[in-house]
Enzyme design. Structure first.
Site, PDB file in Angstrom:
ATOM      1  NE  ARG A 150      -4.133 -15.465  15.173  1.00  0.00           N
ATOM      2  CZ  ARG A 150      -4.856 -16.257  15.952  1.00  0.00           C
ATOM      3  NH1 ARG A 150      -6.120 -15.979  16.177  1.00  0.00           N
ATOM      4  NH2 ARG A 150      -4.329 -17.327  16.514  1.00  0.00           N
ATOM      5  CB  VAL A 151      -3.082  -9.306   9.169  1.00  0.00           C
ATOM      6  CG1 VAL A 151      -4.032  -8.815  10.251  1.00  0.00           C
ATOM      7  CG2 VAL A 151      -1.709  -8.687   9.309  1.00  0.00           C
ATOM      8  CE  LYS A 202       2.776 -14.447  13.617  1.00  0.00           C
ATOM      9  NZ  LYS A 202       1.733 -14.184  12.600  1.00  0.00           N
ATOM     10  CG  ASN A 206       3.328 -18.046  10.553  1.00  0.00           C
ATOM     11  OD1 ASN A 206       2.242 -18.131   9.993  1.00  0.00           O
ATOM     12  ND2 ASN A 206       3.856 -16.895  10.904  1.00  0.00           N
ATOM     13  CG  HIS A 240     -10.284 -38.628   5.599  1.00  0.00           C
ATOM     14  ND1 HIS A 240     -10.568 -37.996   6.791  1.00  0.00           N
ATOM     15  CD2 HIS A 240     -10.286 -39.950   5.869  1.00  0.00           C
ATOM     16  CE1 HIS A 240     -10.715 -38.898   7.733  1.00  0.00           C
ATOM     17  NE2 HIS A 240     -10.561 -40.100   7.196  1.00  0.00           N
ATOM     18  NE  ARG A 242     -11.582 -37.880  11.505  1.00  0.00           N
ATOM     19  CZ  ARG A 242     -12.682 -38.469  11.025  1.00  0.00           C
ATOM     20  NH1 ARG A 242     -13.794 -37.748  10.853  1.00  0.00           N
ATOM     21  NH2 ARG A 242     -12.680 -39.741  10.684  1.00  0.00           N
ATOM     22  CB  CYS A 256       5.431 -15.222   8.087  1.00  0.00           C
ATOM     23  SG  CYS A 256       4.959 -13.568   7.652  1.00  0.00           S
ATOM     24  CE1 TYR A 312       4.950 -12.305   0.381  1.00  0.00           C
ATOM     25  CE2 TYR A 312       4.543 -14.574   1.024  1.00  0.00           C
ATOM     26  CZ  TYR A 312       4.246 -13.235   1.117  1.00  0.00           C
ATOM     27  OH  TYR A 312       3.237 -12.825   1.956  1.00  0.00           O
ATOM     28  CE  LYS A 313       0.523 -14.265   0.138  1.00  0.00           C
ATOM     29  NZ  LYS A 313      -0.230 -14.731   1.315  1.00  0.00           N
ATOM     30  NE  ARG A 320       9.144  -8.739   3.194  1.00  0.00           N
ATOM     31  CZ  ARG A 320       8.439  -8.330   4.251  1.00  0.00           C
ATOM     32  NH1 ARG A 320       9.053  -8.027   5.380  1.00  0.00           N
ATOM     33  NH2 ARG A 320       7.144  -8.241   4.176  1.00  0.00           N
TER      34      ARG A 320
HETATM   35  N1  SAJ Z   1       2.566 -21.638   0.187  1.00  0.00           N
HETATM   36  C1  SAJ Z   1       2.699 -22.945  -0.314  1.00  0.00           C
HETATM   37  N2  SAJ Z   1       1.628 -23.784  -0.242  1.00  0.00           N
HETATM   38  C2  SAJ Z   1       0.436 -23.376   0.314  1.00  0.00           C
HETATM   39  C3  SAJ Z   1       0.332 -22.062   0.824  1.00  0.00           C
HETATM   40  C4  SAJ Z   1       1.411 -21.210   0.749  1.00  0.00           C
HETATM   41  O1  SAJ Z   1       3.745 -23.319  -0.821  1.00  0.00           O
HETATM   42  O2  SAJ Z   1      -0.510 -24.174   0.332  1.00  0.00           O
HETATM   43  C5  SAJ Z   1       3.721 -20.744   0.120  1.00  0.00           C
HETATM   44  C6  SAJ Z   1       3.399 -19.430  -0.562  1.00  0.00           C
HETATM   45  O3  SAJ Z   1       3.575 -19.527  -1.962  1.00  0.00           O
HETATM   46  C7  SAJ Z   1       4.429 -18.490   0.069  1.00  0.00           C
HETATM   47  C8  SAJ Z   1       4.589 -19.059   1.475  1.00  0.00           C
HETATM   48  O4  SAJ Z   1       4.080 -20.386   1.443  1.00  0.00           O
HETATM   49  O5  SAJ Z   1       5.654 -18.571  -0.624  1.00  0.00           O
HETATM   50  C9  SAJ Z   1       3.856 -18.264   2.563  1.00  0.00           C
HETATM   51  O6  SAJ Z   1       2.590 -17.960   2.109  1.00  0.00           O
HETATM   52  P1  SAJ Z   1       1.288 -17.905   3.123  1.00  0.00           P
HETATM   53  O7  SAJ Z   1       0.105 -18.013   2.249  1.00  0.00           O
HETATM   54  O8  SAJ Z   1       1.478 -18.866   4.205  1.00  0.00           O
HETATM   55  O9  SAJ Z   1       1.203 -16.504   3.742  1.00  0.00           O
HETATM   56  P2  SAJ Z   1       2.086 -15.379   4.415  1.00  0.00           P
HETATM   57  O10 SAJ Z   1       3.465 -15.814   4.735  1.00  0.00           O
HETATM   58  O11 SAJ Z   1       1.911 -14.198   3.534  1.00  0.00           O
HETATM   59  O12 SAJ Z   1       1.278 -15.123   5.815  1.00  0.00           O
HETATM   60  C10 SAJ Z   1       1.372 -16.021   6.869  1.00  0.00           C
HETATM   61  C11 SAJ Z   1      -0.036 -16.257   7.427  1.00  0.00           C
HETATM   62  N3  SAJ Z   1       0.017 -17.267   8.470  1.00  0.00           N
HETATM   63  C12 SAJ Z   1      -0.874 -18.279   8.449  1.00  0.00           C
HETATM   64  O13 SAJ Z   1      -1.700 -18.402   7.555  1.00  0.00           O
HETATM   65  C13 SAJ Z   1      -0.807 -19.260   9.580  1.00  0.00           C
HETATM   66  C14 SAJ Z   1      -0.571 -14.974   8.034  1.00  0.00           C
HETATM   67  O14 SAJ Z   1      -1.822 -15.204   8.665  1.00  0.00           O
HETATM   68  C15 SAJ Z   1       0.410 -14.468   9.072  1.00  0.00           C
HETATM   69  O15 SAJ Z   1      -0.051 -13.290   9.719  1.00  0.00           O
HETATM   70  C16 SAJ Z   1       1.729 -14.181   8.380  1.00  0.00           C
HETATM   71  O16 SAJ Z   1       2.220 -15.435   7.848  1.00  0.00           O
HETATM   72  C17 SAJ Z   1       2.686 -13.627   9.391  1.00  0.00           C
HETATM   73  O17 SAJ Z   1       2.896 -12.393   9.323  1.00  0.00           O
HETATM   74  O18 SAJ Z   1       3.102 -14.374  10.275  1.00  0.00           O
END
Ligand code: SAJ
Length: 414
Positions: A150-151, A202, A206, A240, A242, A256, A312-313, A320
Protein backbone atom coordinates in the site's frame (compact mmCIF):
# COMPACT_ATOMS: atom_id res chain seq x y z
CA UNK A 1 17.49 -15.63 6.91
CA UNK A 2 17.33 -15.82 3.09
CA UNK A 3 14.57 -14.07 1.17
CA UNK A 4 13.70 -14.48 -2.51
CA UNK A 5 11.73 -11.59 -4.04
CA UNK A 6 10.09 -12.66 -7.32
CA UNK A 7 9.35 -9.70 -9.60
CA UNK A 8 11.73 -6.77 -8.99
CA UNK A 9 9.70 -3.96 -10.54
CA UNK A 10 8.03 -0.91 -8.99
CA UNK A 11 7.31 -2.72 -5.71
CA UNK A 12 9.67 -5.72 -5.74
CA UNK A 13 12.93 -3.80 -6.22
CA UNK A 14 12.39 -1.33 -3.35
CA UNK A 15 11.19 -4.24 -1.20
CA UNK A 16 14.32 -6.29 -2.02
CA UNK A 17 16.65 -3.33 -1.38
CA UNK A 18 14.96 -2.43 1.89
CA UNK A 19 15.11 -6.02 3.19
CA UNK A 20 18.77 -6.27 2.17
CA UNK A 21 19.46 -3.10 4.17
CA UNK A 22 17.78 -4.70 7.19
CA UNK A 23 20.28 -7.56 7.38
CA UNK A 24 18.48 -10.18 5.30
CA UNK A 25 20.20 -12.03 2.46
CA UNK A 26 18.00 -11.22 -0.50
CA UNK A 27 17.82 -12.68 -3.98
CA UNK A 28 15.90 -10.48 -6.39
CA UNK A 29 14.48 -12.41 -9.34
CA UNK A 30 13.06 -11.16 -12.64
CA UNK A 31 12.39 -12.99 -15.91
CA UNK A 32 13.64 -9.98 -17.89
CA UNK A 33 17.33 -10.86 -18.27
CA UNK A 34 18.26 -7.55 -19.90
CA UNK A 35 16.64 -5.65 -17.03
CA UNK A 36 18.46 -7.80 -14.43
CA UNK A 37 21.80 -7.27 -16.15
CA UNK A 38 21.31 -3.51 -16.35
CA UNK A 39 20.40 -3.40 -12.63
CA UNK A 40 23.47 -5.47 -11.76
CA UNK A 41 25.77 -3.07 -13.60
CA UNK A 42 24.04 0.09 -12.35
CA UNK A 43 23.11 1.03 -15.90
CA UNK A 44 19.49 1.83 -14.95
CA UNK A 45 18.38 4.95 -13.09
CA UNK A 46 15.35 3.89 -11.09
CA UNK A 47 12.84 6.70 -10.57
CA UNK A 48 12.14 6.12 -6.89
CA UNK A 49 13.46 8.28 -4.04
CA UNK A 50 16.73 6.97 -2.55
CA UNK A 51 16.51 3.61 -4.36
CA UNK A 52 19.62 3.95 -6.57
CA UNK A 53 22.04 4.44 -3.68
CA UNK A 54 20.44 1.63 -1.69
CA UNK A 55 20.58 -0.70 -4.69
CA UNK A 56 24.26 0.06 -5.31
CA UNK A 57 25.13 -0.42 -1.63
CA UNK A 58 23.17 -3.70 -1.37
CA UNK A 59 24.80 -5.09 -4.51
CA UNK A 60 28.27 -4.00 -3.39
CA UNK A 61 27.99 -5.55 0.09
CA UNK A 62 26.35 -8.63 -1.44
CA UNK A 63 23.30 -8.43 0.84
CA UNK A 64 21.36 -8.36 -2.43
CA UNK A 65 21.99 -10.50 -5.47
CA UNK A 66 19.95 -10.48 -8.67
CA UNK A 67 19.13 -13.30 -11.05
CA UNK A 68 16.53 -14.56 -13.49
CA UNK A 69 15.81 -17.72 -11.50
CA UNK A 70 14.84 -18.28 -7.85
CA UNK A 71 16.82 -20.45 -5.46
CA UNK A 72 16.19 -21.98 -2.05
CA UNK A 73 15.08 -19.46 0.56
CA UNK A 74 13.28 -19.22 3.87
CA UNK A 75 10.79 -16.68 2.55
CA UNK A 76 9.46 -16.10 -0.98
CA UNK A 77 7.80 -12.73 -1.67
CA UNK A 78 5.84 -12.52 -4.92
CA UNK A 79 5.65 -9.00 -6.41
CA UNK A 80 4.77 -9.85 -10.01
CA UNK A 81 2.45 -7.58 -12.06
CA UNK A 82 -1.27 -8.33 -12.18
CA UNK A 83 -2.48 -6.14 -15.08
CA UNK A 84 -5.81 -6.13 -16.87
CA UNK A 85 -6.16 -7.63 -20.33
CA UNK A 86 -7.79 -5.75 -23.22
CA UNK A 87 -11.23 -6.77 -21.90
CA UNK A 88 -10.54 -5.31 -18.44
CA UNK A 89 -10.21 -8.86 -17.07
CA UNK A 90 -7.40 -9.67 -14.57
CA UNK A 91 -4.35 -11.21 -16.26
CA UNK A 92 -2.79 -13.60 -13.70
CA UNK A 93 -0.22 -15.07 -16.09
CA UNK A 94 2.76 -13.27 -14.50
CA UNK A 95 1.59 -14.24 -11.01
CA UNK A 96 1.17 -17.93 -11.90
CA UNK A 97 4.54 -17.91 -13.68
CA UNK A 98 6.09 -16.43 -10.54
CA UNK A 99 4.50 -19.06 -8.29
CA UNK A 100 5.49 -21.91 -10.60
CA UNK A 101 9.08 -20.63 -10.69
CA UNK A 102 9.53 -21.12 -6.91
CA UNK A 103 7.91 -24.56 -6.64
CA UNK A 104 11.13 -26.55 -7.21
CA UNK A 105 12.83 -24.61 -4.40
CA UNK A 106 10.13 -24.82 -1.73
CA UNK A 107 10.94 -26.57 1.53
CA UNK A 108 8.89 -27.34 4.63
CA UNK A 109 8.86 -24.31 6.90
CA UNK A 110 9.03 -21.77 4.05
CA UNK A 111 6.79 -18.71 3.88
CA UNK A 112 5.17 -17.65 0.59
CA UNK A 113 3.92 -14.06 0.68
CA UNK A 114 1.86 -12.54 -2.14
CA UNK A 115 2.34 -8.76 -2.23
CA UNK A 116 0.91 -8.36 -5.74
CA UNK A 117 -2.63 -6.99 -5.89
CA UNK A 118 -4.86 -9.97 -6.72
CA UNK A 119 -8.51 -10.71 -7.51
CA UNK A 120 -10.81 -12.07 -4.80
CA UNK A 121 -10.25 -15.71 -3.68
CA UNK A 122 -6.91 -15.93 -5.61
CA UNK A 123 -4.79 -16.88 -2.57
CA UNK A 124 -7.02 -19.71 -1.34
CA UNK A 125 -8.42 -20.99 -4.63
CA UNK A 126 -5.56 -20.51 -7.11
CA UNK A 127 -2.22 -20.18 -5.31
CA UNK A 128 -2.83 -22.57 -2.42
CA UNK A 129 -3.76 -25.54 -4.70
CA UNK A 130 -0.66 -24.94 -6.86
CA UNK A 131 1.57 -25.16 -3.77
CA UNK A 132 -0.30 -28.20 -2.41
CA UNK A 133 0.24 -30.09 -5.71
CA UNK A 134 3.86 -30.33 -4.50
CA UNK A 135 2.72 -32.43 -1.54
CA UNK A 136 2.95 -29.60 0.98
CA UNK A 137 0.17 -28.79 3.43
CA UNK A 138 -0.42 -25.05 3.58
CA UNK A 139 -0.62 -23.98 7.22
CA UNK A 140 1.61 -26.84 8.38
CA UNK A 141 4.52 -27.16 5.90
CA UNK A 142 4.20 -23.88 3.98
CA UNK A 143 2.94 -20.59 5.42
CA UNK A 144 1.00 -18.79 2.67
CA UNK A 145 -0.36 -15.25 3.11
CA UNK A 146 -1.46 -12.24 1.10
CA UNK A 147 0.15 -9.05 2.33
CA UNK A 148 -0.96 -6.30 -0.07
CA UNK A 149 1.45 -3.45 -0.67
CA UNK A 150 0.00 0.00 0.00
CA UNK A 151 2.99 2.22 -0.69
CA UNK A 152 2.78 5.48 -2.62
CA UNK A 153 5.15 5.61 -5.61
CA UNK A 154 7.84 8.16 -4.76
CA UNK A 155 7.65 7.32 -1.05
CA UNK A 156 8.01 3.53 -1.25
CA UNK A 157 11.11 3.01 0.91
CA UNK A 158 9.61 5.15 3.69
CA UNK A 159 6.11 3.71 3.51
CA UNK A 160 7.30 0.08 3.45
CA UNK A 161 8.48 0.67 7.00
CA UNK A 162 5.97 3.19 8.31
CA UNK A 163 2.66 2.16 6.79
CA UNK A 164 0.65 -0.29 8.82
CA UNK A 165 0.22 -3.64 7.09
CA UNK A 166 -2.57 -6.17 6.57
CA UNK A 167 -1.56 -9.84 6.64
CA UNK A 168 -4.11 -12.31 5.31
CA UNK A 169 -2.99 -15.86 6.06
CA UNK A 170 -4.54 -18.99 4.57
CA UNK A 171 -4.66 -20.19 8.17
CA UNK A 172 -4.19 -18.42 11.47
CA UNK A 173 -0.83 -20.13 11.78
CA UNK A 174 0.18 -18.67 8.40
CA UNK A 175 -0.85 -15.17 9.53
CA UNK A 176 1.13 -15.41 12.75
CA UNK A 177 4.29 -16.76 11.11
CA UNK A 178 4.23 -14.04 8.42
CA UNK A 179 3.46 -11.37 11.00
CA UNK A 180 6.62 -12.37 12.91
CA UNK A 181 8.60 -11.71 9.73
CA UNK A 182 7.09 -8.26 9.03
CA UNK A 183 7.62 -7.25 12.66
CA UNK A 184 11.35 -7.40 11.95
CA UNK A 185 11.19 -4.25 9.76
CA UNK A 186 7.71 -2.66 9.91
CA UNK A 187 7.54 0.11 12.49
CA UNK A 188 3.78 0.48 12.39
CA UNK A 189 0.77 -1.65 13.23
CA UNK A 190 0.43 -5.10 11.65
CA UNK A 191 -3.12 -6.43 11.42
CA UNK A 192 -3.73 -10.13 10.78
CA UNK A 193 -6.84 -11.40 9.06
CA UNK A 194 -7.88 -14.01 6.50
CA UNK A 195 -6.53 -14.11 2.95
CA UNK A 196 -10.01 -13.42 1.54
CA UNK A 197 -10.39 -10.30 3.67
CA UNK A 198 -6.86 -9.04 2.90
CA UNK A 199 -7.55 -9.33 -0.84
CA UNK A 200 -10.79 -7.35 -0.49
CA UNK A 201 -9.17 -4.72 1.79
CA UNK A 202 -6.54 -3.89 -0.82
CA UNK A 203 -9.11 -3.58 -3.59
CA UNK A 204 -11.42 -1.53 -1.36
CA UNK A 205 -8.63 0.95 -0.54
CA UNK A 206 -8.12 1.88 -4.18
CA UNK A 207 -11.79 1.54 -5.12
CA UNK A 208 -12.74 3.97 -2.35
CA UNK A 209 -10.24 6.46 -3.75
CA UNK A 210 -11.46 5.95 -7.31
CA UNK A 211 -15.14 6.45 -6.33
CA UNK A 212 -14.29 9.55 -4.29
CA UNK A 213 -12.39 11.07 -7.23
CA UNK A 214 -15.27 10.16 -9.57
CA UNK A 215 -17.69 12.01 -7.30
CA UNK A 216 -15.40 15.07 -7.37
CA UNK A 217 -15.11 14.83 -11.17
CA UNK A 218 -18.88 14.55 -11.63
CA UNK A 219 -19.44 17.54 -9.31
CA UNK A 220 -16.87 19.56 -11.27
CA UNK A 221 -18.79 18.93 -14.51
CA UNK A 222 -22.07 19.95 -12.84
CA UNK A 223 -20.44 23.10 -11.44
CA UNK A 224 -19.17 23.93 -14.94
CA UNK A 225 -22.75 23.71 -16.25
CA UNK A 226 -24.01 25.76 -13.32
CA UNK A 227 -21.28 28.38 -13.80
CA UNK A 228 -19.97 28.14 -10.23
CA UNK A 229 -16.40 27.52 -9.08
CA UNK A 230 -15.91 23.78 -8.36
CA UNK A 231 -12.88 24.54 -6.20
CA UNK A 232 -15.00 26.67 -3.90
CA UNK A 233 -17.65 23.92 -3.72
CA UNK A 234 -15.13 21.19 -2.81
CA UNK A 235 -13.06 23.26 -0.41
CA UNK A 236 -16.14 24.56 1.44
CA UNK A 237 -17.80 21.12 1.56
CA UNK A 238 -14.53 19.76 3.02
CA UNK A 239 -14.84 22.27 5.85
CA UNK A 240 -17.45 19.87 7.25
CA UNK A 241 -15.74 17.68 9.85
CA UNK A 242 -16.94 14.48 8.19
CA UNK A 243 -16.55 15.36 4.50
CA UNK A 244 -13.34 14.58 2.61
CA UNK A 245 -13.82 15.01 -1.12
CA UNK A 246 -10.68 14.35 -3.15
CA UNK A 247 -9.54 16.53 -6.06
CA UNK A 248 -11.25 16.49 -9.43
CA UNK A 249 -8.81 16.12 -12.31
CA UNK A 250 -8.17 15.45 -15.98
CA UNK A 251 -8.57 11.75 -15.14
CA UNK A 252 -7.29 8.86 -13.02
CA UNK A 253 -4.08 7.15 -14.10
CA UNK A 254 -1.36 4.93 -12.71
CA UNK A 255 -1.26 1.15 -12.36
CA UNK A 256 -3.60 0.92 -9.39
CA UNK A 257 -6.78 2.98 -9.29
CA UNK A 258 -7.66 2.38 -12.97
CA UNK A 259 -7.06 -1.37 -12.43
CA UNK A 260 -8.03 -2.59 -8.96
CA UNK A 261 -11.79 -1.83 -9.01
CA UNK A 262 -12.12 -4.07 -12.08
CA UNK A 263 -10.93 -7.02 -9.95
CA UNK A 264 -14.11 -6.67 -7.89
CA UNK A 265 -16.30 -5.78 -10.89
CA UNK A 266 -15.05 -8.87 -12.72
CA UNK A 267 -15.89 -11.19 -9.82
CA UNK A 268 -19.18 -9.58 -8.70
CA UNK A 269 -20.60 -7.36 -11.50
CA UNK A 270 -24.09 -7.40 -10.02
CA UNK A 271 -22.98 -5.90 -6.72
CA UNK A 272 -20.33 -3.46 -7.94
CA UNK A 273 -22.34 -1.11 -10.12
CA UNK A 274 -21.10 1.98 -8.22
CA UNK A 275 -17.49 0.92 -8.86
CA UNK A 276 -18.25 0.42 -12.55
CA UNK A 277 -19.96 3.80 -12.80
CA UNK A 278 -17.05 5.51 -11.05
CA UNK A 279 -14.61 3.85 -13.45
CA UNK A 280 -16.72 5.06 -16.41
CA UNK A 281 -16.78 8.62 -15.04
CA UNK A 282 -13.02 8.72 -14.47
CA UNK A 283 -12.35 7.05 -17.83
CA UNK A 284 -14.44 9.75 -19.53
CA UNK A 285 -12.51 12.70 -18.06
CA UNK A 286 -9.72 12.91 -20.70
CA UNK A 287 -12.33 13.16 -23.46
CA UNK A 288 -14.27 15.80 -21.47
CA UNK A 289 -11.13 17.89 -20.95
CA UNK A 290 -10.05 17.47 -24.59
CA UNK A 291 -13.46 18.76 -25.74
CA UNK A 292 -12.98 21.88 -23.61
CA UNK A 293 -9.50 22.39 -25.05
CA UNK A 294 -10.85 22.04 -28.58
CA UNK A 295 -13.28 24.89 -28.00
CA UNK A 296 -10.21 27.13 -27.64
CA UNK A 297 -8.18 25.55 -30.42
CA UNK A 298 -11.00 26.11 -32.89
CA UNK A 299 -10.61 29.87 -32.40
CA UNK A 300 -7.35 29.73 -34.40
CA UNK A 301 -6.45 28.38 -37.83
CA UNK A 302 -3.94 25.54 -37.59
CA UNK A 303 -3.06 26.30 -33.98
CA UNK A 304 0.36 25.23 -32.71
CA UNK A 305 0.12 23.62 -29.28
CA UNK A 306 2.65 22.97 -26.56
CA UNK A 307 1.59 20.43 -23.93
CA UNK A 308 3.52 20.32 -20.67
CA UNK A 309 3.24 17.19 -18.52
CA UNK A 310 2.39 13.64 -19.66
CA UNK A 311 2.94 11.44 -16.58
CA UNK A 312 0.01 9.98 -14.64
CA UNK A 313 0.35 12.38 -11.75
CA UNK A 314 2.45 15.33 -10.63
CA UNK A 315 6.14 14.85 -9.81
CA UNK A 316 6.01 11.33 -11.26
CA UNK A 317 7.88 9.96 -14.28
CA UNK A 318 5.40 7.09 -14.70
CA UNK A 319 3.14 7.32 -17.75
CA UNK A 320 1.05 4.19 -17.16
CA UNK A 321 -2.63 4.86 -17.94
CA UNK A 322 -1.80 8.56 -18.05
CA UNK A 323 -4.89 10.76 -18.66
CA UNK A 324 -2.57 13.50 -19.97
CA UNK A 325 -1.20 11.20 -22.66
CA UNK A 326 -4.75 10.21 -23.57
CA UNK A 327 -5.66 13.87 -24.05
CA UNK A 328 -2.58 14.40 -26.22
CA UNK A 329 -3.52 11.39 -28.35
CA UNK A 330 -7.10 12.65 -28.76
CA UNK A 331 -5.78 16.02 -30.00
CA UNK A 332 -3.22 14.39 -32.31
CA UNK A 333 -5.86 12.02 -33.71
CA UNK A 334 -7.90 15.10 -34.60
CA UNK A 335 -4.94 16.43 -36.57
CA UNK A 336 -3.70 19.13 -34.22
CA UNK A 337 0.03 19.95 -34.15
CA UNK A 338 1.04 19.06 -30.57
CA UNK A 339 4.55 19.37 -29.10
CA UNK A 340 5.08 17.71 -25.73
CA UNK A 341 7.47 18.54 -22.92
CA UNK A 342 7.81 16.68 -19.63
CA UNK A 343 11.08 17.08 -17.69
CA UNK A 344 10.44 13.88 -15.72
CA UNK A 345 9.55 11.59 -18.61
CA UNK A 346 12.20 10.40 -21.04
CA UNK A 347 11.16 8.93 -24.31
CA UNK A 348 11.13 9.53 -28.01
CA UNK A 349 7.87 11.42 -28.27
CA UNK A 350 8.00 13.69 -25.31
CA UNK A 351 11.52 14.81 -24.74
CA UNK A 352 11.28 18.05 -26.71
CA UNK A 353 13.32 20.62 -24.89
CA UNK A 354 11.24 23.10 -23.03
CA UNK A 355 11.36 26.08 -25.35
CA UNK A 356 11.14 23.98 -28.54
CA UNK A 357 7.78 22.70 -27.29
CA UNK A 358 6.27 26.21 -27.16
CA UNK A 359 8.26 28.21 -29.75
CA UNK A 360 5.74 30.25 -31.82
CA UNK A 361 2.94 28.21 -30.23
CA UNK A 362 -0.50 29.70 -29.77
CA UNK A 363 -1.37 27.50 -26.79
CA UNK A 364 0.50 26.21 -23.76
CA UNK A 365 -1.59 23.46 -22.13
CA UNK A 366 -0.31 22.36 -18.70
CA UNK A 367 -1.79 18.92 -17.96
CA UNK A 368 0.36 17.74 -15.01
CA UNK A 369 1.39 19.96 -12.12
CA UNK A 370 5.07 19.09 -11.76
CA UNK A 371 6.87 21.34 -9.28
CA UNK A 372 9.24 22.33 -12.10
CA UNK A 373 6.38 24.01 -13.94
CA UNK A 374 5.64 26.26 -10.98
CA UNK A 375 9.17 27.69 -11.01
CA UNK A 376 9.09 28.66 -14.71
CA UNK A 377 9.41 32.25 -16.01
CA UNK A 378 6.07 32.73 -17.77
CA UNK A 379 7.03 36.22 -18.94
CA UNK A 380 9.79 34.66 -21.01
CA UNK A 381 7.62 31.73 -22.07
CA UNK A 382 4.86 34.06 -23.30
CA UNK A 383 7.46 36.09 -25.25
CA UNK A 384 8.38 32.94 -27.22
CA UNK A 385 4.78 32.22 -28.15
CA UNK A 386 2.50 33.72 -30.79
CA UNK A 387 -0.47 35.52 -29.16
CA UNK A 388 -0.24 33.06 -26.28
CA UNK A 389 -3.13 31.43 -24.43
CA UNK A 390 -2.33 29.24 -21.40
CA UNK A 391 -4.78 26.46 -20.48
CA UNK A 392 -4.32 24.87 -17.06
CA UNK A 393 -5.47 21.28 -16.44
CA UNK A 394 -3.33 20.85 -13.32
CA UNK A 395 -4.68 23.65 -11.12
CA UNK A 396 -1.36 25.46 -10.90
CA UNK A 397 -2.43 28.88 -12.28
CA UNK A 398 -2.74 30.26 -8.75
CA UNK A 399 0.85 29.22 -8.03
CA UNK A 400 2.54 30.72 -11.12
CA UNK A 401 3.16 34.32 -12.25
CA UNK A 402 1.43 34.75 -15.56
CA UNK A 403 1.79 38.21 -17.15
CA UNK A 404 -1.49 40.16 -16.91
CA UNK A 405 -1.73 40.52 -20.71
CA UNK A 406 -1.56 36.75 -21.31
CA UNK A 407 -4.92 34.99 -21.65
CA UNK A 408 -5.14 32.06 -19.28
CA UNK A 409 -7.89 29.69 -18.19
CA UNK A 410 -8.31 26.91 -15.66
CA UNK A 411 -9.85 24.02 -17.61
CA UNK A 412 -11.67 22.83 -14.48
CA UNK A 413 -13.54 26.11 -14.12
CA UNK A 414 -14.97 26.68 -17.58
N1 SAJ B 1 -5.91 11.62 -8.48
C1 SAJ B 1 -7.00 12.48 -8.67
N2 SAJ B 1 -7.50 13.15 -7.60
C2 SAJ B 1 -6.96 13.00 -6.34
C3 SAJ B 1 -5.87 12.12 -6.17
C4 SAJ B 1 -5.36 11.44 -7.25
O1 SAJ B 1 -7.49 12.64 -9.78
O2 SAJ B 1 -7.44 13.66 -5.41
C5 SAJ B 1 -5.38 10.89 -9.63
C6 SAJ B 1 -3.89 11.10 -9.82
O3 SAJ B 1 -3.63 12.24 -10.61
C7 SAJ B 1 -3.49 9.81 -10.54
C8 SAJ B 1 -4.45 8.78 -9.96
O4 SAJ B 1 -5.52 9.50 -9.37
O5 SAJ B 1 -3.70 9.94 -11.93
C9 SAJ B 1 -3.83 7.86 -8.91
O6 SAJ B 1 -3.07 8.62 -8.04
P1 SAJ B 1 -2.96 8.26 -6.44
O7 SAJ B 1 -2.49 9.50 -5.79
O8 SAJ B 1 -4.20 7.63 -5.99
O9 SAJ B 1 -1.82 7.25 -6.24
P2 SAJ B 1 -1.21 5.91 -6.84
O10 SAJ B 1 -2.08 5.27 -7.85
O11 SAJ B 1 0.17 6.28 -7.23
O12 SAJ B 1 -1.15 4.96 -5.51
C10 SAJ B 1 -2.30 4.37 -5.00
C11 SAJ B 1 -2.29 4.54 -3.48
N3 SAJ B 1 -3.53 4.02 -2.92
C12 SAJ B 1 -4.22 4.77 -2.03
O13 SAJ B 1 -3.85 5.89 -1.70
C13 SAJ B 1 -5.46 4.16 -1.45
C14 SAJ B 1 -1.14 3.76 -2.88
O14 SAJ B 1 -1.19 3.81 -1.46
C15 SAJ B 1 -1.24 2.32 -3.32
O15 SAJ B 1 -0.21 1.51 -2.75
C16 SAJ B 1 -1.14 2.27 -4.83
O16 SAJ B 1 -2.27 3.00 -5.36
C17 SAJ B 1 -1.17 0.84 -5.27
O17 SAJ B 1 -0.08 0.35 -5.63
O18 SAJ B 1 -2.22 0.22 -5.14
Amino acid sequence: MKICVVGIGFIGLPTACLLASKGFHVLGVDINEDYVNKLKTNRLKIEEKNINDLLEKSLNDKSLTLDTKPSRADIFIICTPTPLDENKKPDLSYLIEGINSILPYLNKGNMVIIESTIPLKTTQEIIRPIIETMGFQVGKDIYLAHCPERVLPGEILYELVHNNRIIGGCTENCSNKVKNFYEKFVKSEIHTTTADIAEMVKLVENSYRDVNIALANELMITCNKLGIDPYDVVSLANKHPRVNLLDFSIGVGGHCLPVDPYFIIDSFPETSKLLATARNINNSMPKYIASKIERFLNQKNNPKIGVWGVSYKKNSSDIRNSPALEIVNILKDKGYCVNIYDPLVNGINYDKIKYESIMDSNFLIILVGHDEFIEEDYEEIASLMDSPIILDGANILEKINIPKNVEHYNLMKI
